[in-house]
Design an enzyme around this catalytic site. Structure first.
Site: not given
Length: 492
Positions: A382, A387, A396, A421
């Site tokens: 959330n 993304v 997914y 990341h």
């Protein structure tokens, strides 16, 4: 005569027997007459016919249900935007900020440094060396956009087979990740800030072009089964005066550059559009962007840098108690800066861009701060909706359709996030320590632990603590390694 008389008597007896048998059929048997039994047979036949009709009707309903489910799945794959306001906008009507109370309990702020803000130093970071701000790499990114558009045009005309188009897209996307990383690593004058901005730009473009490839492929798949329409506006209740675009009419330079500029990572042929540009709303978002940019820079110089500098000695001496104290001191300003960045980027800047482009879907985040955020997965689902939508739509759910379990698919999503990341941190710093990667992958066991053993305010506070402590820990690790790798070697 006697024989004929005997024969006649035998014939009469046979007829009497037959008549008796027929008459017997008219007598009640087990309490039911032949008429009743005939009615029962008729009823059974009628019941069987009714059951058959109900079975056929049920099969028809199931068939329609499967067809409708397939249509909904297609619409869901092709459309993921709708006209709506951001939660923090006054027009949204949202007012649930109770989760902030848990944050206030966790956060304790103190301050002891003098005025250390120096805006000239920040500006000089980008202007002293023209090569340190790699605008040329951002300009070069247009080549990858045009290659993606050209490939899709050739696929729509049949000049490229699906295999050739797939290979061209894969090569284009692979170069998008490796080319800027190679430039950042090989050009000594490239600063970490400039490298991070370039790699962030290319990462966003990579995700956008991947979505562009997928959606146009889905449109071609639907055209092969003679779908009635391919406009993804089917599930978009947008207030727009623009006419709808159908595949392959969307394969234009204007369309792809609108998508590249829009504040979303998921492509559509017909995005929901707002009716007009609200000048007052636009100016408020612009002022917020300027204000938060200055505030972030000032607090970084005033608060973050002194704590980081004072943490080098404890890290060198491996003094665990002092390292823990520095970590806790760094957690407060780091988290405040992160919250300011969240509001400045996800609310101010993205709403500013959306208002300029009349982009209708303003759901860039959900209420991750509220008391409902009792699990780590709820937060990750959330706080960054663009993304999350991309991962759900292009990573997914495709894994689920290929037969992978939910746990494996979720782990794969975290692995992909961990890779990016680390890519956005290690490459600009020119060192590979995997702290960001391990921090993201650690979210999986943390999510399991919080979801299994904690409830209510305890789980909500655990989510806040993981956010407040995790980020400064990774920052200290990278700063320490960067200091050891560069400045200690220079000192010796």
């Amino acid at each position: 005569m006697g024989d004929s008389g005997a024969t006649g008597a035998l014939t009469r007896r046979r007829r009497a027997t037959l008549a008796a048998g027929k008459g017997a059929d008219l007598l009640p048997m087990n309490g039911r007459s032949a008429a009743v039994r005939q009615s029962s047979v008729t009823t059974d036949i009628t019941r069987d016919n009714g059951q058959a009709k109900r079975n056929r009707s049920l099969e028809t309903v199931q068939s329609k249900s499967k067809t409708e489910k397939r249509k909904n799945d297609i619409r869901e794959r092709l459309s993921c935007h709708k006209t709506q306001e951001s939660l923090l906008s006054s027009a949204s009507g949202y007012n649930n900020y109770r989760g902030i109370l848990n944050w206030c309990v966790v956060m304790l702020v103190r301050h002891k440094y003098g005025v250390l803000v120096d805006p000239i130093q920040v500006i000089s970071l980008f202007l002293n060396d023209s090569y340190s701000w790699p605008a040329c790499l951002v300009i070069v990114s247009n080549m990858f956009i045009l290659v993606a558009l050209y490939t899709e045009r050739q696929l729509s005309k049949g000049s490229f087979t699906e295999l050739v188009g797939f290979l061209v897209h894969c090569i284009n996307l692979a170069i998008m990740l490796t080319f800027p990383a190679a430039v950042v690593l090989l050009v000594p004058s490239m600063t970490p800030v400039g490298g991070a901005v370039v790699l962030g730009t290319y990462t966003i473009l990579f995700l956008k072009l991947y979505s562009y490839k997928d959606v146009n492929m889905w449109c071609r798949e639907q055209s092969t089964v003679k779908a009635k329409t391919l406009a993804r506006s089917l599930s978009c209740k947008s207030q727009t005066r623009d006419r709808k675009v159908f595949y392959p009419g969307n394969l234009t330079i204007r369309d792809i550059y609108y998508f590249v500029s829009a504040p979303t990572l998921c492509y559509e042929l017909n995005f929901p559009r707002s009716p007009n540009i609200r000048i007052g709303f636009l100016l408020r978002r612009l002022l917020e962007m300027l204000f938060f940019t200055q505030l972030l820079v000032g607090l970084t110089q005033q608060w973050m840098i002194p704590i980081i500098q004072s943490s080098m000695k404890p890290l060198e001496d491996m003094d665990l108690s002092r390292m823990t104290e520095r970590l806790l001191r760094l957690a407060v300003p780091n988290h405040l800066l992160w919250l300011m960045f969240f509001y400045g980027f996800f609310h101010s800047s993205m709403n500013f861009t959306a208002e300029l482009l009349r982009f209708g879907d303003r759901e860039f985040y959900k209420d991750w701060w509220c008391v409902n955020s009792e699990t780590v997965t709820y937060f990750w689902q959330n706080w960054n909706i663009p993304v999350h939508k991309w991962c759900l739509r292009h990573f997914y759910r495709p894994l689920l359709r290929r037969g992978f379990s939910k746990m494996v698919s979720q782990s794969a999503v975290f692995f992909l996030s961990a890779f990016f990341h680390e890519y956005l941190v290690s490459v600009p710093l020119r060192m590979f320590r995997l702290w960001a990667f391990m921090g993201m992958m650690a979210q999986l066991p943390l999510a399991w632990f919080v979801g299994r053993f904690l409830r209510g305010n305890y789980s909500n506070a655990a989510v806040w603590i993981s956010l407040i402590i995790g980020q400064p820990f990774a920052i200290l690790m990278y700063v320490h390694d960067y200091y050891v790798l560069h400045y200690r070697q220079e000192a010796t």
